[in-house]
Design an enzyme around this catalytic site. Structure first.
Site, PDB file in Angstrom:
ATOM      1  N   THR A 221      64.975 -50.587 -39.312  1.00 59.58           N
ATOM      2  CA  THR A 221      64.050 -50.172 -38.579  1.00 59.58           C
ATOM      3  C   THR A 221      63.076 -51.607 -38.535  1.00 59.58           C
ATOM      4  O   THR A 221      62.483 -51.941 -36.809  1.00 59.58           O
ATOM      5  CB  THR A 221      63.665 -48.665 -38.088  1.00 59.58           C
TER       6      THR A 221
ATOM      7  N   ASP B 225      71.852 -52.510 -40.325  1.00 59.81           N
ATOM      8  CA  ASP B 225      71.822 -51.703 -39.956  1.00 59.81           C
ATOM      9  C   ASP B 225      71.348 -51.016 -41.670  1.00 59.81           C
ATOM     10  O   ASP B 225      72.982 -50.807 -42.024  1.00 59.81           O
ATOM     11  CB  ASP B 225      72.121 -50.050 -39.190  1.00 59.81           C
ATOM     12  N   SER B 226      70.915 -50.121 -42.132  1.00 60.72           N
ATOM     13  CA  SER B 226      71.668 -49.236 -44.058  1.00 60.72           C
ATOM     14  C   SER B 226      72.618 -48.486 -44.184  1.00 60.72           C
ATOM     15  O   SER B 226      73.134 -48.337 -45.018  1.00 60.72           O
ATOM     16  CB  SER B 226      70.024 -49.036 -44.750  1.00 60.72           C
ATOM     17  N   SER B 227      72.854 -47.958 -42.802  1.00 60.43           N
ATOM     18  CA  SER B 227      74.432 -47.139 -42.790  1.00 60.43           C
ATOM     19  C   SER B 227      75.463 -48.478 -43.217  1.00 60.43           C
ATOM     20  O   SER B 227      76.313 -47.987 -43.072  1.00 60.43           O
ATOM     21  CB  SER B 227      74.277 -46.625 -41.562  1.00 60.43           C
TER      22      SER B 227
ATOM     23  N   ASP C 265      67.255 -45.319 -43.572  1.00 63.48           N
ATOM     24  CA  ASP C 265      68.259 -43.827 -43.209  1.00 63.48           C
ATOM     25  C   ASP C 265      69.778 -44.072 -45.322  1.00 63.48           C
ATOM     26  O   ASP C 265      69.665 -42.985 -45.785  1.00 63.48           O
ATOM     27  CB  ASP C 265      69.911 -43.865 -43.181  1.00 63.48           C
TER      28      ASP C 265
ATOM     29  N   THR D  23      64.803 -38.791 -51.679  1.00 54.31           N
ATOM     30  CA  THR D  23      65.940 -37.476 -50.671  1.00 54.31           C
ATOM     31  C   THR D  23      65.143 -38.355 -49.488  1.00 54.31           C
ATOM     32  O   THR D  23      63.755 -37.823 -49.258  1.00 54.31           O
ATOM     33  CB  THR D  23      66.048 -36.909 -51.086  1.00 54.31           C
TER      34      THR D  23
ATOM     35  N   THR E  33      73.141 -29.424 -57.873  1.00 57.04           N
ATOM     36  CA  THR E  33      72.968 -28.559 -57.208  1.00 57.04           C
ATOM     37  C   THR E  33      71.793 -28.817 -55.882  1.00 57.04           C
ATOM     38  O   THR E  33      71.674 -30.599 -55.088  1.00 57.04           O
ATOM     39  CB  THR E  33      71.712 -27.551 -57.430  1.00 57.04           C
ATOM     40  N   GLN E  34      73.142 -28.178 -55.045  1.00 60.83           N
ATOM     41  CA  GLN E  34      72.753 -28.495 -52.842  1.00 60.83           C
ATOM     42  C   GLN E  34      71.805 -28.460 -52.738  1.00 60.83           C
ATOM     43  O   GLN E  34      71.456 -28.060 -51.666  1.00 60.83           O
ATOM     44  CB  GLN E  34      73.640 -27.993 -52.652  1.00 60.83           C
ATOM     45  N   CYS E  35      70.494 -27.644 -53.418  1.00 59.31           N
ATOM     46  CA  CYS E  35      69.289 -27.287 -53.694  1.00 59.31           C
ATOM     47  C   CYS E  35      68.477 -28.601 -53.512  1.00 59.31           C
ATOM     48  O   CYS E  35      69.052 -29.182 -54.609  1.00 59.31           O
ATOM     49  CB  CYS E  35      68.867 -26.639 -53.994  1.00 59.31           C
TER      50      CYS E  35
HETATM   51  N1  ASP Z   1      68.984 -46.560 -39.318  1.00 59.36           N
HETATM   52  C1  ASP Z   1      67.473 -47.907 -40.140  1.00 59.36           C
HETATM   53  C2  ASP Z   1      68.783 -47.798 -40.765  1.00 59.36           C
HETATM   54  O1  ASP Z   1      68.821 -47.493 -42.249  1.00 59.36           O
HETATM   55  C3  ASP Z   1      66.747 -46.567 -40.198  1.00 59.36           C
HETATM   56  C4  ASP Z   1      66.023 -47.046 -40.229  1.00 59.36           C
HETATM   57  O2  ASP Z   1      65.992 -48.040 -40.851  1.00 59.36           O
HETATM   58  O3  ASP Z   1      64.830 -46.199 -40.797  1.00 59.36           O
HETATM   59  O4  ASP Z   1      68.768 -49.319 -41.443  1.00 59.36           O
END
Ligand code: ASP
Length: 340
Positions: A14, A58-60, A91, A166, A276-278
């Site tokens: 972003t 995009d980091s996805s 992300d 996280t 742990t998922q906590c």
């Molecule tokens: N979708 C974006 C990414 O991770 C969100 C961000 O940049 O914060 O690339």
């Protein structure tokens, strides 16, 4: 004292995005505009150079090849700079910061990840503060050498150890948390560094470990999980390691099929890590009856590691071909401050 030399590595996210005027969708744009958007960068008391991914992402879309690219860019420019700032989408930033912490062995300079929730061109953007202060953090020196010698993540006035973070919020500017480790530094009127929590110096030469093995999976337990689901994951061809997100302090169902499937997988050479998922706290197998068997069949304790750190440490150790007999002991030992 000489000015710090800082290398900005722009990967996307972003922070460097703009709204497409036709569709309103956020898309990555050319890095040179980022510098134009923040003329304040020229006021900083350091020399800044920039390099960017050929095509910002995009980091996805982050993956192990991009991690290797980032690590090798740092290695290539290591001697010429005092610190590195990686601009990255939020992300998957915690995964990347964790991965790089394992890949950069003997790091003795700061590598600070940052990004933003709002694009740099937005009136209320958080990008400027995040970027400017990250550069300042990366420029800090003591007796002429970099003060921070590890992979950090800076967001909304706080510098965290990267492999302890996280992403916890998709909207708030305070998007990250480090539940099991204190902040390394905070930005207020002054930059306050918590010296006691920084990783100590290591004077050995930097080594890049970029053979991350992706034959891994993450499974989050939930009440009602079926034998079929677990079986199909454990039987997935080639899978060598599984991060199991258990309940509370490392607990899981004691149903015989569950324990028997895990036992069989471990005997066949699979590494199973219990985290742990906590959000906070630690796995402590054996504390409850519901974790005793996991311990006795050889499940590895991820202690208080995040899932992000556990999966990337698993990829790293598998990539390094660690002796299977020593794998458990090595995994359970902190190597980059990722566990207490
Ligand atoms: N979708 C974006 C990414 O991770 C969100 C961000 O940049 O914060 O690339």
């Amino acid at each position: 004292m000489s000015k710090a030399n800082i290398l900005l590595i722009y990967t996307g996210g972003t922070i460097g995005m703009m709204k497409d005027s036709d569709t309103g969708v956020l898309k990555a744009f050319d890095f040179k505009y980022l510098m134009e958007r923040i003329p304040e960068l020229r006021l900083l008391d350091c020399n800044i150079n920039t390099i960017a991914f050929k095509t910002p992402i995009d980091s996805s879309n982050m993956n192990t090849s991009y991690w290797a690219d980032m690590a090798n860019k740092i290695k290539t420019h290591y001697e010429d700079y005092d610190g590195f700032v990686i601009l990255h989408g939020s992300d998957t930033m915690s995964y990347s910061a964790s991965a790089l912490s394992f890949m950069l062995e003997n790091l003795s300079k700061p590598v600070i990840f940052t990004g933003s929730q709002l694009p740099i061109g937005d009136l209320r953007t958080d990008a400027k503060e995040n970027l400017i202060t990250s550069i300042q953090m990366a420029s800090l020196k003591k007796n002429g050498v970099p003060l921070i010698k590890e992979v950090g993540l800076y967001f909304e006035y706080k510098l965290y150890r990267g492999n302890r973070t996280t992403k916890i919020n998709a909207e708030h500017f305070e998007a990250f948390a480090s539940m099991n480790y204190p902040v390394l530094a905070e930005s207020g009127v002054h930059l306050k560094v918590n010296h006691d929590f920084l990783l100590p110096a290591n004077n050995k030469p930097l080594i890049v470990r970029d053979q991350m093995n992706t034959d891994v999976a993450i499974l989050k337990l939930f009440p009602g999980i079926s034998e079929n689901v677990l079986q199909s994951i454990l039987n997935t061809k080639k899978i060598k390691g599984l991060v199991l997100e258990s309940y509370g302090s490392g607990n899981a169902t004691t149903e015989p099929w569950f324990i028997s499937l895990l036992t069989h997988a471990i005997k066949s050479g699979m590494h199973i890590i219990n985290v742990t998922q906590c959000a906070g706290g630690s796995v402590s197998m054996g504390q409850y009856e519901t974790s005793e068997q996991l311990k006795s069949i050889g499940v590895i304790s991820g202690k208080d590691m995040t899932t992000e750190a556990a999966i990337t440490k698993l990829m790293y150790l598998l990539g390094e071909d660690v002796n299977p007999k020593e794998f458990k002991q090595i995994f359970e030992t902190p190597i980059r401050g990722e566990m207490s």
